[in-house]
Design a protein around this motif. Structure first.
Motif, mmCIF file in Angstrom:
data_model
loop_
_atom_site.group_PDB
_atom_site.id
_atom_site.type_symbol
_atom_site.label_atom_id
_atom_site.label_comp_id
_atom_site.label_asym_id
_atom_site.label_seq_id
_atom_site.Cartn_x
_atom_site.Cartn_y
_atom_site.Cartn_z
ATOM 1 N N MET A 1 0.831 -1.188 0.000
ATOM 2 C CA MET A 1 0.000 0.000 0.000
ATOM 3 C C MET A 1 0.874 1.250 0.000
ATOM 4 N N THR A 2 0.515 2.217 -0.797
ATOM 5 C CA THR A 2 1.335 3.412 -0.973
ATOM 6 C C THR A 2 1.345 4.286 0.279
ATOM 7 N N ILE A 3 2.530 4.742 0.652
ATOM 8 C CA ILE A 3 2.679 5.691 1.748
ATOM 9 C C ILE A 3 2.624 7.101 1.164
ATOM 10 N N LYS A 4 1.627 7.864 1.570
ATOM 11 C CA LYS A 4 1.465 9.230 1.073
ATOM 12 C C LYS A 4 2.035 10.263 2.043
ATOM 13 N N ALA A 5 2.139 9.880 3.321
ATOM 14 C CA ALA A 5 2.591 10.838 4.330
ATOM 15 C C ALA A 5 3.552 10.172 5.302
ATOM 16 N N VAL A 6 4.542 10.922 5.719
ATOM 17 C CA VAL A 6 5.461 10.472 6.755
ATOM 18 C C VAL A 6 5.388 11.466 7.909
ATOM 19 N N LEU A 7 5.155 10.939 9.093
ATOM 20 C CA LEU A 7 5.119 11.741 10.319
ATOM 21 C C LEU A 7 6.339 11.380 11.156
ATOM 22 N N LEU A 8 7.018 12.394 11.646
ATOM 23 C CA LEU A 8 8.254 12.168 12.381
ATOM 24 C C LEU A 8 8.135 12.620 13.831
ATOM 25 N N ASP A 9 8.722 11.835 14.702
ATOM 26 C CA ASP A 9 8.994 12.249 16.065
ATOM 27 C C ASP A 9 10.140 13.262 16.000
ATOM 28 N N LEU A 10 10.385 14.008 17.073
ATOM 29 C CA LEU A 10 11.462 14.999 17.078
ATOM 30 C C LEU A 10 12.624 14.582 17.976
ATOM 31 N N ARG A 118 8.887 14.306 -1.749
ATOM 32 C CA ARG A 118 8.355 13.004 -2.159
ATOM 33 C C ARG A 118 7.046 12.645 -1.478
ATOM 34 N N VAL A 119 6.869 13.077 -0.230
ATOM 35 C CA VAL A 119 5.672 12.730 0.526
ATOM 36 C C VAL A 119 5.202 13.951 1.310
ATOM 37 N N LEU A 120 3.994 13.868 1.823
ATOM 38 C CA LEU A 120 3.522 14.873 2.769
ATOM 39 C C LEU A 120 4.243 14.636 4.089
ATOM 40 N N LEU A 121 4.826 15.666 4.632
ATOM 41 C CA LEU A 121 5.679 15.505 5.802
ATOM 42 C C LEU A 121 5.096 16.258 6.999
ATOM 43 N N GLY A 122 5.037 15.573 8.131
ATOM 44 C CA GLY A 122 4.540 16.194 9.352
ATOM 45 C C GLY A 122 5.331 15.729 10.549
ATOM 46 N N PRO A 214 7.862 -3.512 14.637
ATOM 47 C CA PRO A 214 7.859 -2.341 13.760
ATOM 48 C C PRO A 214 7.649 -2.742 12.304
ATOM 49 N N ASP A 215 6.992 -1.882 11.570
ATOM 50 C CA ASP A 215 6.817 -2.126 10.139
ATOM 51 C C ASP A 215 8.108 -1.911 9.370
ATOM 52 N N ALA A 216 9.023 -1.158 9.973
ATOM 53 C CA ALA A 216 10.339 -0.933 9.379
ATOM 54 C C ALA A 216 11.266 -0.450 10.483
ATOM 55 N N GLU A 217 12.557 -0.544 10.233
ATOM 56 C CA GLU A 217 13.561 -0.079 11.197
ATOM 57 C C GLU A 217 14.646 0.684 10.442
ATOM 58 N N PHE A 218 14.983 1.856 10.947
ATOM 59 C CA PHE A 218 15.955 2.717 10.275
ATOM 60 C C PHE A 218 17.057 3.143 11.234
ATOM 61 N N LYS A 219 18.260 3.302 10.692
ATOM 62 C CA LYS A 219 19.370 3.851 11.472
ATOM 63 C C LYS A 219 19.480 5.357 11.297
ATOM 64 N N ASN A 220 18.882 5.868 10.241
ATOM 65 C CA ASN A 220 18.897 7.306 9.969
ATOM 66 C C ASN A 220 17.809 7.611 8.954
ATOM 67 N N LEU A 221 17.642 8.890 8.630
ATOM 68 C CA LEU A 221 16.595 9.270 7.693
ATOM 69 C C LEU A 221 16.925 8.885 6.258
ATOM 70 N N HIS A 222 18.199 8.677 5.953
ATOM 71 C CA HIS A 222 18.542 8.195 4.616
ATOM 72 C C HIS A 222 17.984 6.796 4.396
ATOM 73 N N ASP A 223 17.994 5.967 5.449
ATOM 74 C CA ASP A 223 17.380 4.648 5.349
ATOM 75 C C ASP A 223 15.891 4.768 5.031
ATOM 76 N N LEU A 224 15.255 5.768 5.644
ATOM 77 C CA LEU A 224 13.829 5.992 5.394
ATOM 78 C C LEU A 224 13.575 6.351 3.938
ATOM 79 N N THR A 225 14.379 7.246 3.376
ATOM 80 C CA THR A 225 14.175 7.647 1.977
ATOM 81 C C THR A 225 14.382 6.457 1.039
ATOM 82 N N LYS A 226 15.347 5.613 1.355
ATOM 83 C CA LYS A 226 15.570 4.411 0.541
ATOM 84 C C LYS A 226 14.374 3.461 0.655
ATOM 85 N N TRP A 227 13.865 3.296 1.862
ATOM 86 C CA TRP A 227 12.732 2.383 2.108
ATOM 87 C C TRP A 227 11.504 2.852 1.329
ATOM 88 N N LEU A 228 11.283 4.151 1.302
ATOM 89 C CA LEU A 228 10.126 4.676 0.561
ATOM 90 C C LEU A 228 10.252 4.393 -0.941
#
Length: 228
Positions: A1-10, A118-122, A214-228
């Motif tokens: 299923m397509t991910i349209k939005a990514v929400l981030l903790d701070l 690439r996505v809606l970011l919040g 978890p649905d995914a696990e990342f070491k940094n935000l670059h991992d997230l961009t690759k996963w998307l």
């Protein structure tokens, strides 16, 4: 299923928070030594922290509004020393200024530039860091803070409010954070996908966390961009 939005903790997702809080508390205490020495003579950073912890159960708002919690503590101890309570506002301004002096992880700015295209970011946070003061607000379509919203993670309402603000269904959103209970499980229980930002390659050993997948696990935000 397509991910349209990514929400981030701070905190601990975009920057390490422990040194920030340590610096903010030290800055506040230095201010107190200069401007309310009678209070500083009777309280240390640690004793204020202990009293603050005892204050938390006394008001439901303190569970999600950390600014009010700190302000209430300062108001109380200032009043006990015949210091005008209005000085609590000045003290909190000092604390808040230091609280926003964060050191971003190296991947944050370059990755946010890519993600926001690439996505809606919040963002959804239980803390009270100010993204405008930090200089990151322009990357986000929406930013929801617990103290302004009226409840904190893992309450489903705060996740769903962010989805509504971005105009996406929960299943179209991915929430990324460092806390397995508040972030990953909280997001999943609200119908979002929940990803674990595991910057320090931690293993899930705590029994409270072992059931969380978890649905995914990342070491940094670059991992997230690759996963998307």
């Amino acid at each position: 299923m397509t991910i349209k939005a990514v929400l981030l903790d701070l905190d601990d997702t975009l920057w390490p928070v422990a040194p920030v809080i340590q610096h903010a508390e030290a800055s506040l205490y230095q201010w107190m030594q200069e401007h309310v020495p009678a209070v500083a003579a009777n309280y240390s950073v640690e004793s204020m922290r202990q009293r603050r912890n005892k204050l938390v159960p006394t008001d439901p708002r303190f569970q999600y509004d950390l600014w009010v919690l700190r302000h209430t503590l300062l108001s109380q101890i200032f009043a006990e020393h015949d210091v005008p309570v209005a000085k609590a506002d000045q003290a909190m301004a000092v604390f808040a200024d230091a609280r926003n002096k964060v050191s971003l992880y190296d991947d944050v700015v370059p990755a946010l530039k890519v993600l926001s295209q690439r996505v809606l970011l919040g963002s959804v946070s239980n803390g009270f860091a100010d993204l405008r003061e930090i200089g990151l607000a322009s990357h986000f379509r929406t930013s929801i803070a617990a103290r302004e919203f009226g409840c904190a993670k893992p309450d489903p309402r705060i996740f769903l409010a962010a989805c509504d603000a971005l105009g996406v269904a929960p299943h179209e959103a991915l929430y990324v954070g460092d806390d397995l209970l508040l972030d990953v499980q909280g997001a999943q229980q609200a119908g979002l996908r929940g990803a674990w930002m595991n910057r320090h390659s931690l293993e899930i050993k705590d029994e409270r966390h072992q059931h969380i997948q978890p649905d995914a696990e990342f070491k940094n935000l670059h991992d997230l961009t690759k996963w998307l």
